[in-house]
Each structure stands twice: as structure tokens, then as C-alpha cells.
Motif scaffolding. Sequence first.
Motif, mmCIF file in Angstrom:
data_model
loop_
_atom_site.group_PDB
_atom_site.id
_atom_site.type_symbol
_atom_site.label_atom_id
_atom_site.label_comp_id
_atom_site.label_asym_id
_atom_site.label_seq_id
_atom_site.Cartn_x
_atom_site.Cartn_y
_atom_site.Cartn_z
ATOM 1 N N HIS A 107 0.843 -1.201 0.000
ATOM 2 C CA HIS A 107 0.000 0.000 0.000
ATOM 3 C C HIS A 107 0.879 1.253 0.000
ATOM 4 O O HIS A 107 0.590 2.229 -0.724
ATOM 5 N N HIS A 108 1.941 1.222 0.777
ATOM 6 C CA HIS A 108 2.857 2.368 0.810
ATOM 7 C C HIS A 108 3.495 2.590 -0.552
ATOM 8 O O HIS A 108 3.577 3.734 -1.035
ATOM 9 N N ARG A 109 3.944 1.518 -1.196
ATOM 10 C CA ARG A 109 4.575 1.685 -2.510
ATOM 11 C C ARG A 109 3.568 2.197 -3.538
ATOM 12 O O ARG A 109 3.896 3.037 -4.375
ATOM 13 N N ARG A 110 2.348 1.712 -3.461
ATOM 14 C CA ARG A 110 1.331 2.059 -4.461
ATOM 15 C C ARG A 110 0.811 3.475 -4.284
ATOM 16 O O ARG A 110 0.527 4.178 -5.259
ATOM 17 N N THR A 111 0.678 3.923 -3.010
ATOM 18 C CA THR A 111 0.032 5.208 -2.740
ATOM 19 C C THR A 111 0.969 6.263 -2.160
ATOM 20 O O THR A 111 0.619 7.447 -2.138
ATOM 21 N N GLY A 112 2.129 5.826 -1.643
ATOM 22 C CA GLY A 112 3.009 6.765 -0.962
ATOM 23 C C GLY A 112 2.568 7.100 0.447
ATOM 24 O O GLY A 112 3.152 7.984 1.095
ATOM 25 N N ASP A 113 1.581 6.410 0.985
ATOM 26 C CA ASP A 113 1.035 6.686 2.315
ATOM 27 C C ASP A 113 2.076 6.327 3.377
ATOM 28 O O ASP A 113 2.400 5.150 3.591
ATOM 29 N N ALA A 114 2.612 7.347 4.066
ATOM 30 C CA ALA A 114 3.651 7.116 5.068
ATOM 31 C C ALA A 114 3.126 6.346 6.271
ATOM 32 O O ALA A 114 3.886 5.641 6.950
ATOM 33 N N GLN A 115 1.842 6.483 6.568
ATOM 34 C CA GLN A 115 1.276 5.772 7.717
ATOM 35 C C GLN A 115 1.398 4.263 7.540
ATOM 36 O O GLN A 115 1.677 3.544 8.493
ATOM 37 N N ALA A 116 1.192 3.781 6.333
ATOM 38 C CA ALA A 116 1.269 2.345 6.089
ATOM 39 C C ALA A 116 2.664 1.820 6.382
ATOM 40 O O ALA A 116 2.825 0.760 7.000
ATOM 41 N N LEU A 117 3.683 2.551 5.951
ATOM 42 C CA LEU A 117 5.061 2.123 6.211
ATOM 43 C C LEU A 117 5.366 2.167 7.696
ATOM 44 O O LEU A 117 6.020 1.261 8.238
ATOM 45 N N GLU A 118 4.905 3.205 8.380
ATOM 46 C CA GLU A 118 5.122 3.307 9.828
ATOM 47 C C GLU A 118 4.447 2.159 10.558
ATOM 48 O O GLU A 118 5.033 1.567 11.482
ATOM 49 N N MET A 119 3.231 1.829 10.195
ATOM 50 C CA MET A 119 2.530 0.712 10.827
ATOM 51 C C MET A 119 3.304 -0.592 10.652
ATOM 52 O O MET A 119 3.433 -1.385 11.589
ATOM 53 N N ALA A 120 3.824 -0.815 9.460
ATOM 54 C CA ALA A 120 4.556 -2.055 9.180
ATOM 55 C C ALA A 120 5.855 -2.122 9.968
ATOM 56 O O ALA A 120 6.138 -3.113 10.666
ATOM 57 N N THR A 121 6.670 -1.087 9.871
ATOM 58 C CA THR A 121 8.001 -1.144 10.491
ATOM 59 C C THR A 121 7.926 -1.076 12.007
ATOM 60 O O THR A 121 8.701 -1.736 12.700
ATOM 61 N N HIS A 122 7.002 -0.284 12.534
ATOM 62 C CA HIS A 122 6.857 -0.198 13.993
ATOM 63 C C HIS A 122 6.412 -1.547 14.563
ATOM 64 O O HIS A 122 6.930 -1.994 15.597
ATOM 65 N N SER A 123 5.495 -2.217 13.886
ATOM 66 C CA SER A 123 5.026 -3.525 14.354
ATOM 67 C C SER A 123 6.159 -4.539 14.327
ATOM 68 O O SER A 123 6.345 -5.314 15.275
ATOM 69 N N LEU A 124 6.932 -4.548 13.252
ATOM 70 C CA LEU A 124 8.051 -5.495 13.151
ATOM 71 C C LEU A 124 9.091 -5.226 14.232
ATOM 72 O O LEU A 124 9.646 -6.157 14.834
ATOM 73 N N THR A 125 9.371 -3.950 14.483
ATOM 74 C CA THR A 125 10.357 -3.599 15.519
ATOM 75 C C THR A 125 9.892 -4.039 16.892
ATOM 76 O O THR A 125 10.660 -4.619 17.675
ATOM 77 N N LYS A 126 8.630 -3.785 17.209
ATOM 78 C CA LYS A 126 8.105 -4.156 18.523
ATOM 79 C C LYS A 126 8.077 -5.675 18.707
ATOM 80 O O LYS A 126 8.368 -6.184 19.794
ATOM 81 N N MET A 127 7.712 -6.408 17.662
ATOM 82 C CA MET A 127 7.717 -7.860 17.764
ATOM 83 C C MET A 127 9.125 -8.380 18.034
ATOM 84 O O MET A 127 9.330 -9.262 18.868
ATOM 85 N N ALA A 128 10.102 -7.845 17.317
ATOM 86 C CA ALA A 128 11.469 -8.335 17.447
ATOM 87 C C ALA A 128 12.094 -7.944 18.782
ATOM 88 O O ALA A 128 13.016 -8.622 19.258
#
Length: 779
Positions: free
Chosen positions: A302-323
Motif C-alpha cells: 500500500h505504501h509503494r502504491r500510494t506513498g502513504d507514510a502511515q502504512a510504512l510506519e505501521m509495518a516497520t513499527h510492528s516489526l520492531t516491537k515484535m522483534a
Amino acid sequence: MSWERDRSAVGRVAAVMALVGVLGCVGGPAAEDVGESPAHEFQAPGAGPFPAELERRLAAALEARGKGYVPRTHHLEADGSPRYTNRLILESSPYLLQHAHNPVNWYPWGDEAFEAARRLGRPVLLSIGYSTCHWCHVMEEESFEDLEIAEFMNANYIAIKVDREERPDVDSIYMSAVQMLTGRGGWPMTTWLTPDRTPFFGGTYFPARDGDRGTRRGFLTLLGQLRRFYDEQPEKAAERADEIAARIATAMTPAAGEKMPDATALDAAFASYAGSYDAEHGGLRRAPKFPSSLSIRLLLRHHRRTGDAQALEMATHSLTKMARGGMYDQVGGGFHRYSVDAQWLVPHFEKMLYDNGLLTVAYLEAFQATGNDELARVAREVLRYVSREMTAPGGAFYSATDADSPTPGGEREEGWFFTWTPAELTAVLGEEDARWISAYYGVTPGGNFEGRNILHVTESVEEQAARLEVERAPLVARLERIRARLYEERLHRPPPLRDDKILVSWNGLMISAFARGGFTLAEPEFTRRAADAADFVLREMRDDEGGLRRSYMDGRSRHNAYLDDYAFLIAGLLDLYEATFEARWLREAVELQEILDGQYLDADAGGYFMTSDDHETLLAREKPSRDGAEPSGNSIALMNLARLHELTTSDRYRVRADDLLRSLAPTIARSARSVSEALLALDFRSGAPKEVVIVTKGDKRNAEPFLRVLRENFVPGKVVIVARQGKDLNEQLSLVPLLQGKIPRKAKATAYVCERGVCKLPTSDAAVFRTQLKPDEGE
């Protein structure tokens, strides 16, 4: 879903018990009403009433286990041999073998059990679970090892055990029944059936007796009430069973849609995720938290298709917290199955191969999208963990490790292997390192889990270096040195049970992870491991006609393969082709897809059934659509078809993909999040996938400048072909017509970036190639 997702038994048991009134079950037999002891009809081999041939087989199977065999039971003779042995000793499933010495007279799933039920006029008690399931172990200890309960079961029921991982078809049907009856499901799953295999009652975990764990009616009482109901109200039992069976059949073959879903479904899914997102801890706002509940890979697209920064933040923040949380094994690498809290702190400690395969790919894609080396580190650590601890001698991958592990006192406790006390850390590391690592991992004298500590990162190395105004590198080196020492020390602890069976589907997911990890991280060893696993599966897990077999254990493969076995393995082979560019992997994928189309296809409504057309007849032939902890086989098949169409240009794959997507349309319209894996394929098809062809004059390594660009950039909507001019190109050309007319210009490696067969200017310049890969306007 799993019973472990709710640590309190009360709510679930109450829901199931309320149905006892609906079924007309009142009262229950006193202990003396149980009937005569079944000791004369169930004993160890050689001492019971089994037919002589069965006794011989049981005795031979027990003897074959060898002198070092330790029966999993409390019921032992003075010499340590098992007092009871049942038909499960003849099976290869680790889960079934765990129950081979229960005093319950277990049967495996099959005609023999149902014919016995019909002959004796008894209902069937079906128990489904898996070897690393904590609450399955609890129910075994409390009920199936209990002599009184076992005697009642043996005298009143035909008891059947099923490993859900070997027989997902059986599991799915009766899980559907339990969910209809109770509104929820999980394992262990306990279902009451008629001899014609139709369910009339069901639930999950049941405490053994009235009052246990706060329940009003325990398992023993329920067994008596339902047997009485079955005997005294047979018409009502049959009526209820028929009603449930009809609802199952309807639910498992949903009607297809007519309208083709479009990109608006992608936006709807993102909006739904954004509305439920946990901005503090990542993932969705809920507890427990499962990694699969938030589609990281869809957010990245979604981030690549739309440029929506929120989508990238949601993805990376979730991965960081899980790890950083306790759900990640901070010492040995690899993810546990889920977190029981919202913070990713306290996990359910089993480790599943499929979780680690799926999460590795998510971390790799996020690394490509961001360049964040910490995401790459996690992916690399997971693959190294699987290489060390979950790889069979032949190269394939084992299934799982248990949540429970032995304590120094010999008792099995959840999570003991993975947890620490301050004193244990000091004994291993010395005071200074123990003090530093305790602060890093949040270790306290009181602990955060039953008096011990689940390690979790309270402050990252980067954050600590910034706070202390010191260089990052020495802190990283110190952390890695300490982790290595803790890992070596942990090797001296009795480990959790490992389920050593090999499943095609889960191996397919891990082949994808290793293949993509080898390519993205430029680590050939990972690619080699993917190839080794694929070679094993294709060599050892086939039937005489070339079809796949589901499971491998103790030198033999068993059970017809299912849709997800084919779909996940085909995906793995396609990823392996795009990591090695060896034509054999693509050829194998094409051949397996032909079998899937020939034996599993719903030619009328599109999509694929879970089982082949020559499979055992069950209550329903399911056509799965919704994703769960694992993706739906149809979701993965949809992406496979899209990729095969781009690679081979064969229109039959496009037609199959259109039909499949149309069949999923009603589900996508109702709940796009429930088919998030299928939405990845929808995203792939919604733009114009890039067809990347790289041709070299000599060694394929001359393509490296272009491959480096592909590693460093997140371009999900693409297929990649690399060929060496000459024999290699001609061999691939028979499979990949896109290679037609492609040559290395001026004897240099040349890249062609095409869309729908129309190519941009060929280039030997990696910088130009990078520009050509960027999203086009509106993509």
C-alpha cells in the motif's frame, strides 16, 4: 485460533455447557454407573483381548522403538515399560505417538474405528490436536491419563485421535462444527460424532471433573451425559447431527461472485487495519496478539502504491516491537507462536515453522523498503535458527517445538527453557556483564513470568549508544558476545520437544524464506538450504504418479497432499527459481501446477478444493478462502497463477487466476482483511507487473550490478529472469518466452524491463535500470 488464546477456561466451558441443556442432557451417571472395568478389553500387548494379529503388530512396533525408548505416560511397569499400548503406536505422527500409551483405547482416524462404533452401537469421541499444543498436553494429563476417565471412555465410546497437522481436512470440518456450536474454536478440539461421522456436540479443552478450573461440569460428567443423550434420544441426536453436517457443507463451499474485485479492496483493507492499529505496541489493538493478524506485506505494498507514510510506519513499527519483545527468542533467534498480551512480551512459547517462514519474508521485504539493517538482522537470525535447530539431515525442515520444557526437577513447564533469573545470568556471565544485560533485557529479581524472566529489549543498542554518547559498534559486539554465551549455556538445559515430522506445505513456506533470504541478503548458504529442502521434498515426498504426499516421518511419506501443500511448494519453487535462475525449479513448479489444476480445480465456480478428486469422502469437500495463522491455499495459488502467467505468458494461468479471484469476491467484499494474502495477488495484478530479463554473455555473476539494485529496492510487482546466452538461455526459453530476442548488447550484461511484453530501452547501466524499476504514474 487456539484454546490457549484464552487462559481462562470458564468462559469457553460455560458456552459449551449451555448447549448440554439444548441437547436435553440432564443429570449424569454416578461413578458406579460407569459399567464394568474395561481392563479385560484393553491392556498392553499380549495381555488384552485384541485380535492376535493386532497384538503381534503392537508388540513389534513397541520393540522397534528400541531399548532407549521412554514411553510418554505415568502408567509404567516396574521395569519402566508401558502398562498400556494402543493402536497409535503403529502411527508415525509425533502427536499420535504421544498418546500411544494412554490408558484410553485410541484409534487413528479410519474406517476401522467407525465400523467398530457402528458394530457396538457407540458414539465416537474425536480428539484433535498437535504435538506442541500446551493445552492438548494439559487435557492429556488431566483426562486421558486418568484411569477412571479412560475406563469410561473405553466402555462407552470409540475414541479417535487425529493430528491436525497431518489431517487438516478432518480438522477443518470438525473445527467448523465446534465454531457453529460454541462461537469459537481451538485445540485440543473435542467432538462427539455418530458412527456415520456426523458431529452432534463439540468443544475444545474440558477440565476433567466438575469444579476443576472453575467449571460447573467436567469432562467425565459430560461424557456420561452425552452417552445417555445418544442412547435415550437417538432421533434427536441424529437430527442435530444432520443439521450440523448440512451447515458445514454450505459453509465450506461458499458461492462464487460475479464481479471481479479491483484495487478499491486494497484501500478498504488498509482503512480497516488503520482503524484497529495499536500505535503504541504495533499490531492490532487486542490481546492476545498473533503476527498474522496484521498483514505487514500488504501495508508495504500500500505504501509503494500510494506513498502513504502511515502504512510504512505501521509495518516497520510492528516489526520492531515484535522483534524487541519476548515473542522473539532474544538468545537463539526465531519467533514464538503468539503473545498473550498486547505488548508482545509474554509469548505462548511453541515455535512453528510456518510462523518463522512467513515472518522472515515480511522482515526481508521491510528491509528492502527501508534499508533498515535491524530488520535484515532479524531475518538473518531466524534463518540461522532454522538452519541450526529445525533442519533434518536430508535438508528438509522440521515442524515445531513445544511450549513446555522440562525443569531441573523433571516437570514440564511452559517456557522454562527460554527464561532466566538474575542469579543464572550472573553465574554464566559474571556480575558486570550480567548487570548490563539485565538492564538491556529488562531482567528483575521478581521476574515477569512465574518468577522468572522473559528476555525483551527495553532499550535498543542504537538508543543506548545515543543516550550514552558512545559508538554503536562496541555495544553491538558486547551484546553478540553475551548472547553467544547464553545460547551455549542454554544448550545444557533439557530442550522442548521437537516435532520432527516434515510437512510439504510448511517446507514450502520455509523454502520461500530461505530462497528470498539468500537473494536479498546475498547469502548463498541460505539459497543452498532452500535448494536442499526442495530436493528432499521432490525426491522423498511423492507418490508413484508424481503427486505429493503430505507428511514425512521415520523414512516414509504418508497421506494425500492438500491444496496448501501444492500451493506453498509451488510458491517456494518460484522463489527458488528467482534466486538461482535454474530452469529446473520453474519446470517443477509448472508440473505441480498441472497436477493441482487436474485434481483440485473447481471447474464450475473457480478456485481449488482442499482435497483431490480421489481423496477420502468426508462430510464436505472444502474450498478454503480465508487466511488464518497460515495463508489460505487459494490465496497462495492466486499469486502463483499470476506469477506463472507473467513468466510463461500462458493465458490459461490468467484465466484460472480470474476465475479464482472471482470466486473470492464475496469474501473480499465482506471482509477484505480475512483474505489479506489474496490481496497481495490482487495488488500484483492491479498494476502492470514488471518483467525483468537480464542476459549475460558469460558467467551469470556478470548480472550482479543489476541484482544488487533488485536487492536494495522493494519491487513486489515483478518477475525476474536471468539467463546466460547460449545453452542456458535456450533451455529457459522453452519455459519463458520473454527471453525471445533478448541478447547481451556489446557483450555486456543487459537488462530489459518490460510490462505486458512491451520493453523499455535495454540497458547495461545499473543506474538506468534502477530508474526503470520505479513505479510508473498511477501504478
